[in-house]
Scaffold this active site. Structure first.
Site, PDB file in Angstrom:
ATOM      1  N   HIS A 202      46.749  17.697  46.943  1.00 27.12           N
ATOM      2  CA  HIS A 202      45.544  17.299  46.968  1.00 27.12           C
ATOM      3  C   HIS A 202      44.917  17.312  45.462  1.00 27.12           C
ATOM      4  O   HIS A 202      44.265  18.409  45.421  1.00 27.12           O
ATOM      5  CB  HIS A 202      44.577  17.656  48.056  1.00 27.12           C
ATOM      6  CG  HIS A 202      43.308  17.035  48.079  1.00 27.12           C
ATOM      7  ND1 HIS A 202      42.964  16.702  49.400  1.00 27.12           N
ATOM      8  CD2 HIS A 202      42.476  16.558  47.212  1.00 27.12           C
ATOM      9  CE1 HIS A 202      41.789  16.193  49.212  1.00 27.12           C
ATOM     10  NE2 HIS A 202      41.570  16.124  48.097  1.00 27.12           N
TER      11      HIS A 202
ATOM     12  N   ASN B  30      32.226  18.866  47.464  1.00 25.75           N
ATOM     13  CA  ASN B  30      32.123  18.310  48.939  1.00 25.75           C
ATOM     14  C   ASN B  30      33.774  18.494  49.489  1.00 25.75           C
ATOM     15  O   ASN B  30      34.556  17.816  49.132  1.00 25.75           O
ATOM     16  CB  ASN B  30      31.531  16.880  48.818  1.00 25.75           C
ATOM     17  CG  ASN B  30      31.531  16.253  50.277  1.00 25.75           C
ATOM     18  OD1 ASN B  30      31.308  17.058  51.142  1.00 25.75           O
ATOM     19  ND2 ASN B  30      31.640  14.759  50.558  1.00 25.75           N
TER      20      ASN B  30
ATOM     21  N   HIS C 240      39.761  13.062  55.245  1.00 22.70           N
ATOM     22  CA  HIS C 240      38.373  13.870  54.556  1.00 22.70           C
ATOM     23  C   HIS C 240      37.407  13.846  55.743  1.00 22.70           C
ATOM     24  O   HIS C 240      36.611  12.703  56.172  1.00 22.70           O
ATOM     25  CB  HIS C 240      37.766  12.905  53.579  1.00 22.70           C
ATOM     26  CG  HIS C 240      36.551  13.235  52.678  1.00 22.70           C
ATOM     27  ND1 HIS C 240      36.539  13.693  51.626  1.00 22.70           N
ATOM     28  CD2 HIS C 240      35.345  13.017  53.296  1.00 22.70           C
ATOM     29  CE1 HIS C 240      35.266  14.136  51.435  1.00 22.70           C
ATOM     30  NE2 HIS C 240      34.363  13.846  52.371  1.00 22.70           N
TER      31      HIS C 240
ATOM     32  N   HIS D 126      40.759  19.761  52.895  1.00 27.72           N
ATOM     33  CA  HIS D 126      39.785  20.715  52.416  1.00 27.72           C
ATOM     34  C   HIS D 126      38.986  21.197  53.503  1.00 27.72           C
ATOM     35  O   HIS D 126      37.898  20.971  53.613  1.00 27.72           O
ATOM     36  CB  HIS D 126      38.898  20.291  51.337  1.00 27.72           C
ATOM     37  CG  HIS D 126      38.695  18.603  51.562  1.00 27.72           C
ATOM     38  ND1 HIS D 126      38.108  18.168  52.541  1.00 27.72           N
ATOM     39  CD2 HIS D 126      38.734  17.565  50.755  1.00 27.72           C
ATOM     40  CE1 HIS D 126      37.498  16.852  52.499  1.00 27.72           C
ATOM     41  NE2 HIS D 126      38.184  16.547  51.298  1.00 27.72           N
TER      42      HIS D 126
ATOM     43  N   ASP E 149      39.992   9.747  50.861  1.00 28.05           N
ATOM     44  CA  ASP E 149      39.583  10.985  50.400  1.00 28.05           C
ATOM     45  C   ASP E 149      38.340  10.899  49.223  1.00 28.05           C
ATOM     46  O   ASP E 149      38.622  10.021  48.473  1.00 28.05           O
ATOM     47  CB  ASP E 149      40.632  11.899  49.698  1.00 28.05           C
ATOM     48  CG  ASP E 149      39.953  13.175  49.335  1.00 28.05           C
ATOM     49  OD1 ASP E 149      39.649  13.903  50.120  1.00 28.05           O
ATOM     50  OD2 ASP E 149      39.891  13.487  47.871  1.00 28.05           O
TER      51      ASP E 149
ATOM     52  N   HIS F 269      42.846  15.039  41.934  1.00 31.27           N
ATOM     53  CA  HIS F 269      42.382  13.922  41.573  1.00 31.27           C
ATOM     54  C   HIS F 269      42.801  13.465  39.938  1.00 31.27           C
ATOM     55  O   HIS F 269      42.361  14.618  39.312  1.00 31.27           O
ATOM     56  CB  HIS F 269      40.873  13.789  41.841  1.00 31.27           C
ATOM     57  CG  HIS F 269      40.346  14.057  43.125  1.00 31.27           C
ATOM     58  ND1 HIS F 269      40.204  12.741  43.756  1.00 31.27           N
ATOM     59  CD2 HIS F 269      40.156  14.881  44.053  1.00 31.27           C
ATOM     60  CE1 HIS F 269      39.863  13.074  45.172  1.00 31.27           C
ATOM     61  NE2 HIS F 269      39.907  14.452  45.314  1.00 31.27           N
ATOM     62  N   LEU F 270      43.545  12.704  39.650  1.00 24.08           N
ATOM     63  CA  LEU F 270      44.094  12.659  38.335  1.00 24.08           C
ATOM     64  C   LEU F 270      43.076  11.834  37.489  1.00 24.08           C
ATOM     65  O   LEU F 270      43.612  11.605  36.289  1.00 24.08           O
ATOM     66  CB  LEU F 270      45.477  12.196  38.166  1.00 24.08           C
ATOM     67  CG  LEU F 270      46.477  13.373  38.803  1.00 24.08           C
ATOM     68  CD1 LEU F 270      47.823  12.892  38.789  1.00 24.08           C
ATOM     69  CD2 LEU F 270      46.261  14.799  38.175  1.00 24.08           C
ATOM     70  N   ARG F 271      42.410  11.105  38.093  1.00 21.77           N
ATOM     71  CA  ARG F 271      41.109  10.319  37.396  1.00 21.77           C
ATOM     72  C   ARG F 271      41.636   8.787  36.611  1.00 21.77           C
ATOM     73  O   ARG F 271      41.006   7.914  35.894  1.00 21.77           O
ATOM     74  CB  ARG F 271      40.396  11.019  36.403  1.00 21.77           C
ATOM     75  CG  ARG F 271      39.667  12.222  36.911  1.00 21.77           C
ATOM     76  CD  ARG F 271      38.770  11.678  38.372  1.00 21.77           C
ATOM     77  NE  ARG F 271      37.979  12.722  38.688  1.00 21.77           N
ATOM     78  CZ  ARG F 271      37.310  12.841  39.867  1.00 21.77           C
ATOM     79  NH1 ARG F 271      37.800  12.026  40.781  1.00 21.77           N
ATOM     80  NH2 ARG F 271      36.945  14.210  40.235  1.00 21.77           N
TER      81      ARG F 271
ATOM     82  N   ASP G 108      42.314  20.393  45.526  1.00 18.30           N
ATOM     83  CA  ASP G 108      41.094  19.453  45.300  1.00 18.30           C
ATOM     84  C   ASP G 108      40.893  19.521  43.830  1.00 18.30           C
ATOM     85  O   ASP G 108      39.471  19.163  43.708  1.00 18.30           O
ATOM     86  CB  ASP G 108      40.224  19.743  46.393  1.00 18.30           C
ATOM     87  CG  ASP G 108      39.398  18.627  46.531  1.00 18.30           C
ATOM     88  OD1 ASP G 108      39.435  17.414  46.051  1.00 18.30           O
ATOM     89  OD2 ASP G 108      38.271  18.580  47.387  1.00 18.30           O
TER      90      ASP G 108
END
Lengths: 310, 448
Positions: free
Chosen positions: B78, B295, B196, B249, B169, B80-82, B322
């Protein structure tokens, strides 16, 4: 009576950060300044050469004017910026706006903002002293202090009194500062209002929560009615203002449950006929306009305590 | 001088190397103890006891690990590589190099990019960008078109292009019918559905845990029940459809209890939590510290304790970071307006090792939570060190002490509440397919 106490704060961010002695000193200082407003020439040179900026991101009449008058009566140079005239409308961030103001070397920045913690954010980034003139639903310390000053003026003391706060507690930074301030000074604070407007954890902050406003008001020395802050609610928390007025408005009838010499307060602006019976705001119990007068004195005291040294 | 290999792309040639005297931990193969491990041609060639004589190739490099841990490569399911869309926060290359430095050999990247990954085209783009990555990259596709929560995205086409799971997510799937259909339809393509879990009408406008601190700070709260209500819905739909759901999460005590009961009834559910939920509480928000805003939010101490218990008894299967990079632009501002999320790839190993030191999990539990279970749940390679399997492995010094500082962060972003904290334990060397993607051994003989 004099208090041997030195004020050691650089900023006024909330009553939570002030001690009982700090609060007493502010009130005592404000009491000594109150007389200036009654002179024909309402000005003393105390803050001559100091620069005070009012940075108001939310609409305000009373608080903004009160701070401006307070600063001018102490001979400070004051400037006011409101949301529509600030670069926030051009997309500038709060921190950038503040850093630009800082570059012009103000001594004090007074900020009102819709986000809780906005004053803390400025205090973290700037060298100037910051006064919180209301941040989101967090605190409104100068209002809390003027409420304390007014109660002390009318009752002679704060400790041992019972204060009932009725209304939209969850969205009221005034209620928040009052709960902290009055309990810190030894009063008992009861709160009541629609349950949808009560934060869940108020009791841990020292307030007694009453489902019935009649229970809250019983034997009270002070009743504080709060405005229903529809602009801060994401969605309606009560079915109608009419029902609110009928069940939570302060009336002659409810007033009989309080002490005979109870005083009625309201931080303004009032919705007449909603929070209280229209006649009560002007009646003998009301000290609402004394609050406004004391507001100037309290703000003079805060400016003086932050910038009056050297 | 240590050889900092994070400037070297994964394309570098696989090594032939013998790791000697490792403390090898491989629960899938029931191995824990002193072993040598030989890597040839990008694969694990042999795992053997130091007393065994085994001929090794003449050109073989040797690294005496002197008892340091050698574990199957860590997998973060999990992150986030943007990229695409917010490359100023992180790119696939920068994020996976941070991952390699954190000991990870594979990451699963969430689809809330710009545009969102709800199509074959975006999945293909991510895979192309991942050619220079520091880890294996497994894209996760959206559950709904545009992550709008209205219609199913094209699971089949995304599966063909390489997604391993689907999730919206960052946002919950509020519509229960749509979530039920996602579970059903994912079955056609053997895709995992990652939830999520958040009931948006209860969390709306909230920016931290609903509690005494949110009341004191005047911040709108997100109640724990906003999570657990949705966790229950997801579990019930997994049972109803018979299709597996993975709860992302997990942050509350009640969620852990619901998952525990669901597993006891044999419902097809797996779940993850993140290091910040077992390390920090809502207290970390302090005076509006936006690096403690995420979150789901940091919860109360009783929730933290329940998460720890869930990790200890196997209710929670996975620790995932996350990892959510944000720049100062999103974080250095009013708390309610600041973005959610913190980076986590470079702190996950030391924070999880603290659970080992406290006796909550054992070393093989560490490996299960960070490698073996995520590999099993995502159905991807790795998670064990069987001879013949790809040489994806991580060498960990569980005892090295240091301070985690902003200057040493490899992620493009610095939004971590752990900056300035003393840490114990870190990844010393990370290897993907026999190539070294991270190496901070002092005086290492490995080629740079």
């Amino acid at each position: 009576m004099g208090i041997e106490h030195t004020f050691r704060h650089k900023h006024i961010l909330g009553l939570e950060n002030l001690t009982e002695d700090d609060i007493s000193l502010v009130i005592q200082t404000a009491e000594s300044f109150r007389e200036i407003s009654n002179r024909s020439i309402k000005k003393v040179p105390t803050l001559r050469g100091r620069t005070v900026i009012n940075l108001f991101f939310e609409p305000s009449t009373r608080t903004k004017l009160s701070f401006e008058i307070a600063a001018k009566r102490l001979s400070a140079d004051t400037f006011s910026i409101s949301k529509s005239t600030s670069s926030a409308t051009k997309g500038e961030t709060l921190v950038d706006t503040a850093l630009n103001l800082e570059a012009m070397k103000p001594d004090i920045i007074i900020i009102r903002h819709s986000s809780s913690g906005a004053a803390q954010l400025l205090a973290k980034h700037l060298d100037a002293s910051i006064i919180n003139a209301g941040d989101g639903t967090h605190e409104h310390p100068s209002q809390g202090l003027l409420d304390l000053m007014t109660v002390k003026e009318k009752k002679g003391t704060i400790a041992g009194l019972t204060v009932a706060i009725i209304g939209d507690i969850a969205h009221s930074r005034v209620a928040h500062s009052d709960i902290i301030g009055f309990t810190k000074m030894g009063a008992t604070v009861r709160v009541s209002g629609p349950a949808t407007m009560m934060p869940r954890y108020l009791e841990q902050l020292g307030a007694q929560v009453c489902l019935s406003p009649r229970e809250a008001v019983k034997g009270a020395d002070v009743i504080m009615a709060l405005r229903i802050q529809q602009e801060r609610q994401l969605d309606p928390l009560i079915p109608s203002l009419r029902e609110y007025a009928a069940f939570f408005g302060i009336t002659e009838d409810i007033l009989k449950l309080a002490k005979p010499d109870v005083i009625i307060m309201h931080p303004g602006p009032i919705n007449r006929g909603v929070e209280m019976d229209p006649a009560l705001a002007d009646g003998s119990h009301s000290v609402i306009l004394d609050q406004v007068t004391n507001g100037v004195a309290v703000r003079m005291a805060l400016l003086y305590l932050l910038a009056g040294g050297d | 001088m240590g050889i900092l290999q994070h400037d070297i792309a994964l394309a570098m040639k696989p090594l032939t190397i013998l790791f000697e005297n490792a403390h090898l931990i491989d629960p899938r193969n029931n191995r824990e103890g002193r072993f040598h491990l030989l890597v040839v041609d990008g694969k694990v060639k042999a795992v053997f006891e130091p007393s065994e004589a085994l001929s090794v190739p003449d050109d073989c490099l040797r690294l005496d690990l002197k008892g340091k841990w050698l574990v199957p490569g860590l997998i973060d399911m999990h992150v986030h590589l943007r990229e695409p869309g917010a490359e100023y926060k992180e790119t696939i290359v920068s994020g996976t190099r941070a991952a390699a430095a954190g000991g990870f050999t594979a990451v699963a990247c969430m689809p809330n990019t710009q545009p969102v990954n709800d199509s074959r085209a975006v999945t293909t783009l991510i895979n192309a960008l991942a050619k220079d990555a520091g880890t294996r990259v497994y894209p996760v596709g959206c559950i709904s078109k545009g992550a709008e929560g209205k219609e199913l995205a094209e699971f089949g086409e995304m599966r063909q292009a390489g997604v391993v799971a689907v999730s919206d997510d960052g946002l919950p799937v509020a519509d229960s019918q749509l979530f039920k259909r996602a579970l059903e339809y994912a079955g056609n393509y053997d895709l995992l559905v990652i939830s999520h879990a958040e009931e948006p009408s209860l969390s709306r406008g909230g920016c931290m845990n609903d509690g005494v601190i949110s009341t004191r700070l005047g911040l709108r709260g997100i109640p724990a029940v906003a999570e657990s209500i949705m966790v229950y819905r997801d579990l019930a739909l997994a049972a109803y459809t018979g299709r597996p759901v993975h709860i992302a999460h997990v942050s509350t005590s009640e969620s852990v209890e619901l998952i525990r009961r669901a597993k006891a009834q044999g419902w097809p559910v797996t779940a993850e939590t993140a290091p910040h939920y077992f390390t920090l509480t809502e207290d970390a928000v302090g005076q509006y510290n936006s690096n403690a805003k995420m979150n789901p939010p940091l919860r109360a101490e009783e929730d933290r304790q329940a998460i720890i218990k869930g990790l200890a008894d196997g209710t929670l299967d996975v620790i995932a970071t996350d990892h959510a990079p944000h720049s100062r632009l999103e974080k250095d501002r009013e708390f309610d307006l600041a973005a959610n999320g913190i980076i986590g790839l470079e702190t996950s190993v030391p924070l999880t090792l603290s659970l080992v030191r406290e006796g909550i999990i054992d070393p093989s539990g560490f490996v299960r939570l960070m490698s073996t279970n995520p590999a099993r749940i995502l159905k991807v390679p790795g998670g064990g060190l069987e001879p013949g399997s790809p040489a994806d492995l991580t060498i960990i010094d569980p005892d090295v002490q240091y301070v985690f500082t902003a200057e040493k962060i490899l992620s493009k972003s610095r939004n971590s509440p752990f900056i300035g904290m003393e840490m114990t334990g870190r990844a010393m060397l990370t290897m993907v397919g026999g190539a070294v993607t991270w190496n901070c051994f002092e005086g290492s003989e490995l080629p740079g």
